[in-house]
Scaffold this motif. Structure first.
Motif, PDB file in Angstrom:
ATOM      1  N   LEU A 351       0.798  -1.438  -0.003  1.00  0.00           N
ATOM      2  CA  LEU A 351       0.224   0.177   0.215  1.00  0.00           C
ATOM      3  C   LEU A 351       0.429   1.261  -0.007  1.00  0.00           C
ATOM      4  N   LEU A 352       0.172   2.321  -0.300  1.00  0.00           N
ATOM      5  CA  LEU A 352       1.441   3.465  -0.697  1.00  0.00           C
ATOM      6  C   LEU A 352       0.072   4.190   0.104  1.00  0.00           C
ATOM      7  N   ALA A 353       0.904   4.565   1.068  1.00  0.00           N
ATOM      8  CA  ALA A 353       0.166   6.143   2.284  1.00  0.00           C
ATOM      9  C   ALA A 353       0.444   7.126   1.627  1.00  0.00           C
ATOM     10  N   VAL A 354       0.059   8.154   1.483  1.00  0.00           N
ATOM     11  CA  VAL A 354      -0.230   9.737   1.593  1.00  0.00           C
ATOM     12  C   VAL A 354      -0.736  10.154   2.288  1.00  0.00           C
ATOM     13  N   CYS A 355      -0.128  11.325   3.569  1.00  0.00           N
ATOM     14  CA  CYS A 355      -0.525  11.591   4.997  1.00  0.00           C
ATOM     15  C   CYS A 355       0.175  13.194   4.042  1.00  0.00           C
ATOM     16  N   ARG A 381     -11.080   9.530  -6.669  1.00  0.00           N
ATOM     17  CA  ARG A 381      -9.861   9.167  -7.475  1.00  0.00           C
ATOM     18  C   ARG A 381      -9.297   7.786  -5.886  1.00  0.00           C
ATOM     19  N   THR A 382      -9.286   7.637  -4.821  1.00  0.00           N
ATOM     20  CA  THR A 382      -9.128   6.267  -3.681  1.00  0.00           C
ATOM     21  C   THR A 382     -10.021   5.824  -4.130  1.00  0.00           C
ATOM     22  N   GLU A 383     -11.341   5.870  -4.083  1.00  0.00           N
ATOM     23  CA  GLU A 383     -12.111   4.620  -4.679  1.00  0.00           C
ATOM     24  C   GLU A 383     -11.837   4.448  -5.410  1.00  0.00           C
ATOM     25  N   LEU A 384     -11.479   5.354  -6.747  1.00  0.00           N
ATOM     26  CA  LEU A 384     -12.048   4.602  -7.826  1.00  0.00           C
ATOM     27  C   LEU A 384     -10.967   3.180  -8.132  1.00  0.00           C
ATOM     28  N   LEU A 385      -8.908   3.437  -7.323  1.00  0.00           N
ATOM     29  CA  LEU A 385      -8.514   2.464  -7.055  1.00  0.00           C
ATOM     30  C   LEU A 385      -8.360   1.433  -5.900  1.00  0.00           C
ATOM     31  N   VAL A 405      -5.025  14.629   6.124  1.00  0.00           N
ATOM     32  CA  VAL A 405      -6.169  14.547   4.820  1.00  0.00           C
ATOM     33  C   VAL A 405      -5.277  12.755   4.672  1.00  0.00           C
ATOM     34  N   GLU A 406      -5.584  11.459   4.417  1.00  0.00           N
ATOM     35  CA  GLU A 406      -4.622  10.226   4.293  1.00  0.00           C
ATOM     36  C   GLU A 406      -5.702   9.723   3.300  1.00  0.00           C
ATOM     37  N   ALA A 407      -4.836   8.947   2.782  1.00  0.00           N
ATOM     38  CA  ALA A 407      -4.962   8.329   1.711  1.00  0.00           C
ATOM     39  C   ALA A 407      -4.265   6.697   1.530  1.00  0.00           C
ATOM     40  N   GLN A 408      -4.772   5.819   1.791  1.00  0.00           N
ATOM     41  CA  GLN A 408      -3.907   4.660   1.553  1.00  0.00           C
ATOM     42  C   GLN A 408      -4.376   3.626   0.000  1.00  0.00           C
ATOM     43  N   LEU A 409      -3.567   3.910  -1.090  1.00  0.00           N
ATOM     44  CA  LEU A 409      -3.836   3.292  -2.042  1.00  0.00           C
ATOM     45  C   LEU A 409      -3.184   2.066  -2.327  1.00  0.00           C
TER      46      LEU A 409
END
Length: 418
Positions: A351-355, A381-385, A405-409
């Protein structure tokens, strides 16, 4: 007064009851009228010239006209009431056997059998061919056993021609009509599904274009709005000159981004003109630009990229991560209080974590308005991936309020949603 009203409302009430109880009679189809008239005239001509199907019966003379006229009248009901018409037609056919007989009556009866299968209920369409087949076989065996002559088999053949043949013909016609209706329905459903797919594709493409437009232009326009407000509110030539420099830089960059988006949308006429998409390698420049834009607001920006040696990322993931960081920095420029905005990236367990964290609270000085579209775009964008996304205020260890703001991709191709 009540009695008057009651008497006055009696007629409308009675009319309403009659409207509910009386069923409107369907008018005969034009073709049915032509068949009935043609059959009746043919029978009259045969009777006038003395041509009959049998002789020596107990009801000679004009008695043959009774089943003829009755069967012709039943032809008017061959579509609207096919099963009652067939039942009455069978009775009239039996009556015809006690007269000198008319070929027109027999032919019209065969049409009633055919119509009962074609226009009747599905159950009747299945039952009538079986019933007529049993009647044909029974008549053949019964008359052969009675007369003990091979000629008795002809009675079974005639019975089959009058009953079983039109019934099976009607069953075939109805089957083909049902198949055609099913094919037409499938075609309509396919067209409807295709239209739904097209509409969904248009909506999805418009949403993608909206995200791209917002992410590419909002950053530059926010900086322009903040610095133009500062230039107008501060009567300082040096500050104004610096603000105009930032405004010009963001205007040029924003124009370049708009040209790139237009290049994506323009029809190239079959020429594949590659357009470079932003990647995470451009984060340094993105943070540096944010640092320049936010200097007058007391904002500092840091980048902590801990992805060294973890391998390449899928292109959709790189674009989504870049846009999430870009939008987060834009929101920080518009809403963050003076302090340090921290951007952190890491790659763990596929997973790529963006914070991105920024100071949160009441901000002095000029600020650009927000619409909430940025948060929606990052979440989409996050949900599409098939990733996870969170955004909201948090409390730092030192007790200060921060916006995170935190996203796990997914960082591998096999983990991406197909």
């Amino acid at each position: 007064m009540q009695s008057r009203l009651g008497r006055g409302g009696e007629a409308p009430a009675r009319a309403a009851v009659l409207d509910e109880c009386v069923t409107p009679i369907s008018r005969p189809h034009r073709d049915d009228v032509l068949i009935a008239v043609g059959g009746l005239l043919s029978g009259l001509v045969l009777w006038a010239v003395g041509l009959h199907t049998q002789g020596g019966r107990s009801l000679p003379g004009a008695w043959v006209l009774l089943p003829l006229v009755g069967t012709a009248a039943l032809e008017l009901l061959r579509r609207t009431a096919p099963q009652p018409a067939l039942a009455l037609g069978a009775c009239l056919l039996v009556l015809d056997q006690f007269t000198r007989g008319s070929l027109a009556t027999v032919v019209m009866f065969t049409d009633l059998v055919y119509a009962a299968v074609v226009y009747g209920t599905p159950a009747a369409a299945r039952r009538i061919p079986v019933t007529t087949g049993i009647v044909t076989v029974g008549m053949t065996i019964g008359f052969y056993a009675w007369f003990q002559q091979p000629e008795a088999l002809l009675i079974g053949v005639v019975t089959g021609l009058i009953t079983f043949a039109p019934a099976t013909t009607g069953a075939l016609v109805r089957h083909h009509r049902d198949a055609a209706d099913s094919a037409r329905l499938r075609a309509e459903q396919t067209a409807l599904l295709a239209e739904m797919d097209r509409s969904q594709a248009v909506v999805a493409e418009r949403a993608r274009m909206a995200r791209e437009l917002h992410d590419m232009v909002a950053n530059h326009l926010s900086a322009i709005a903040i610095h133009s407000t500062a230039a107008l509110s501060l009567d300082d030539p040096a500050t104004t000159r610096q603000a105009l420099s930032v405004i010009r830089e963001n205007s040029v960059d924003g124009l370049a981004e708009m040209r790139r988006l237009i290049g994506l949308l323009r029809d190239t006429g079959g020429r594949d003109e590659p357009t470079a998409a932003p990647t995470l390698s451009g984060l340094d420049a993105l943070v540096a630009q944010a640092r320049t834009n936010g200097a007058d607001s007391g904002l500092g920006f840091t980048l902590d990229d801990r992805r060294a040696g973890t391998g390449p990322l899928p292109a959709p993931v790189e674009l989504a991560a870049y846009r999430i960081v870009q939008e987060s920095l834009t929101n920080a420029l518009k809403h963050a209080t003076p302090g340090t905005v921290e951007v952190a990236l890491s790659r763990v367990d596929g997973l790529l974590a963006v914070c991105v964290t920024s100071p949160h609270g009441d901000r002095p000085g000029p600020r650009a308005p927000g619409s909430g579209a940025g948060i929606i775009g990052m979440r989409e964008r996050t949900e599409l991936l098939d990733g996870t996304f969170t955004a909201g205020p948090v409390t730092a260890p030192d007790g200060s309020r921060m916006w995170r703001v935190e996203a796990q991709l997914p960082a591998e191709e096999r983990n991406l949603r197909t």
